[in-house]
Motif scaffolding. Structure first.
Motif, PDB file in Angstrom:
ATOM      1  N   THR A 118      -3.945  32.140  -8.043  1.00 29.78           N
ATOM      2  CA  THR A 118      -5.353  31.781  -8.205  1.00 29.78           C
ATOM      3  C   THR A 118      -6.166  32.927  -8.805  1.00 29.78           C
ATOM      4  N   ARG A 119      -6.028  34.121  -8.223  1.00 32.74           N
ATOM      5  CA  ARG A 119      -6.800  35.263  -8.727  1.00 32.74           C
ATOM      6  C   ARG A 119      -6.394  35.603 -10.153  1.00 32.74           C
ATOM      7  N   SER A 151      -7.875  33.051 -12.643  1.00 38.28           N
ATOM      8  CA  SER A 151      -9.303  33.242 -12.879  1.00 38.28           C
ATOM      9  C   SER A 151      -9.551  34.511 -13.699  1.00 38.28           C
ATOM     10  N   VAL A 169     -11.930  34.239  -4.458  1.00 40.83           N
ATOM     11  CA  VAL A 169     -10.538  34.201  -3.988  1.00 40.83           C
ATOM     12  C   VAL A 169      -9.955  35.596  -3.741  1.00 40.83           C
ATOM     13  N   GLN A 220      -1.861  34.296  -4.760  1.00 44.31           N
ATOM     14  CA  GLN A 220      -1.666  34.194  -6.208  1.00 44.31           C
ATOM     15  C   GLN A 220      -1.006  32.860  -6.505  1.00 44.31           C
ATOM     16  N   VAL A 227      -7.103  34.036  -1.229  1.00 46.47           N
ATOM     17  CA  VAL A 227      -6.223  32.923  -1.577  1.00 46.47           C
ATOM     18  C   VAL A 227      -5.000  33.528  -2.269  1.00 46.47           C
ATOM     19  N   SER A 254     -15.187  31.666 -14.028  1.00 49.84           N
ATOM     20  CA  SER A 254     -13.931  32.308 -13.628  1.00 49.84           C
ATOM     21  C   SER A 254     -14.169  33.640 -12.923  1.00 49.84           C
ATOM     22  N   VAL A 306     -15.178  32.669  -9.395  1.00 49.33           N
ATOM     23  CA  VAL A 306     -13.972  32.245  -8.667  1.00 49.33           C
ATOM     24  C   VAL A 306     -13.115  33.459  -8.318  1.00 49.33           C
ATOM     25  N   HIS A 307     -12.982  34.392  -9.248  1.00 49.41           N
ATOM     26  CA  HIS A 307     -12.185  35.593  -9.003  1.00 49.41           C
ATOM     27  C   HIS A 307     -12.682  36.322  -7.760  1.00 49.41           C
TER      28      HIS A 307
END
Length: 150
Positions: free
Chosen positions: A125-126, A129, A115, A123, A121, A108, A111-112
């Motif tokens: 998404t952030r 993560s 994105v 929200q 990307v 995570s 990924v943070h």
């Protein structure tokens, strides 16, 4: 008993060691990503770093600042994970749970960064993560407190 938990024969400690190493490399890469953004945008914070007399010191490039915020977020979240993950290992947790908690934090956080600072990307998404790692780390902290208190 405690020293036996801190060997690579213990799958929990081995997993913690792996993910801690991955996250250290990830955090080191953030410094390089900041430098890449600085060169790409010709945004330098120190006069001695200016590559041309035509350039000026600049602190407000949005791309550089985005990477710096992601790096600061790592410092605020990964460093506590290092401490609590090690202490959590000493509680002799279930290997399945601990390994998956470490994995969740590591993935995570990667990924943070991706994105937030690499390919922006929208929200949530952030936020998702961020909260996966936060909840996993908080869970480990509660377990450490419970093990020490009782």
């Amino acid at each position: 008993m405690s020293l036996e938990l801190l060997t690579l024969n213990n799958p929990v400690f081995k997993s913690f060691t792996f993910w801690a190493g991955v996250l250290v490399i990830k955090m080191l890469a953030m410094s390089l990503l900041t430098a890449i953004q600085r060169f790409k945008t010709k945004t330098f914070a120190n006069p001695e770093d200016l590559m041309s007399p035509k350039l000026k010191v600049k602190f407000d490039d949005p791309n550089v600042e985005r990477v710096r915020r992601a790096h600061r977020n790592d410092l605020e979240n990964i460093l506590p994970f290092f401490a609590i993950g090690l202490l959590y290992t000493l509680t002799n947790p279930s290997a399945f749970l601990a390994i998956n908690l470490f994995r969740a934090v590591g993935i995570s956080r990667i990924v943070h960064t991706l994105v937030y600072a690499v390919v922006v990307v929208p929200q949530p998404t952030r936020a998702l993560s961020f909260f996966v790692a936060l909840i996993a780390t908080a869970y480990m902290a509660v377990q450490v407190i419970a093990a020490a208190a009782f």
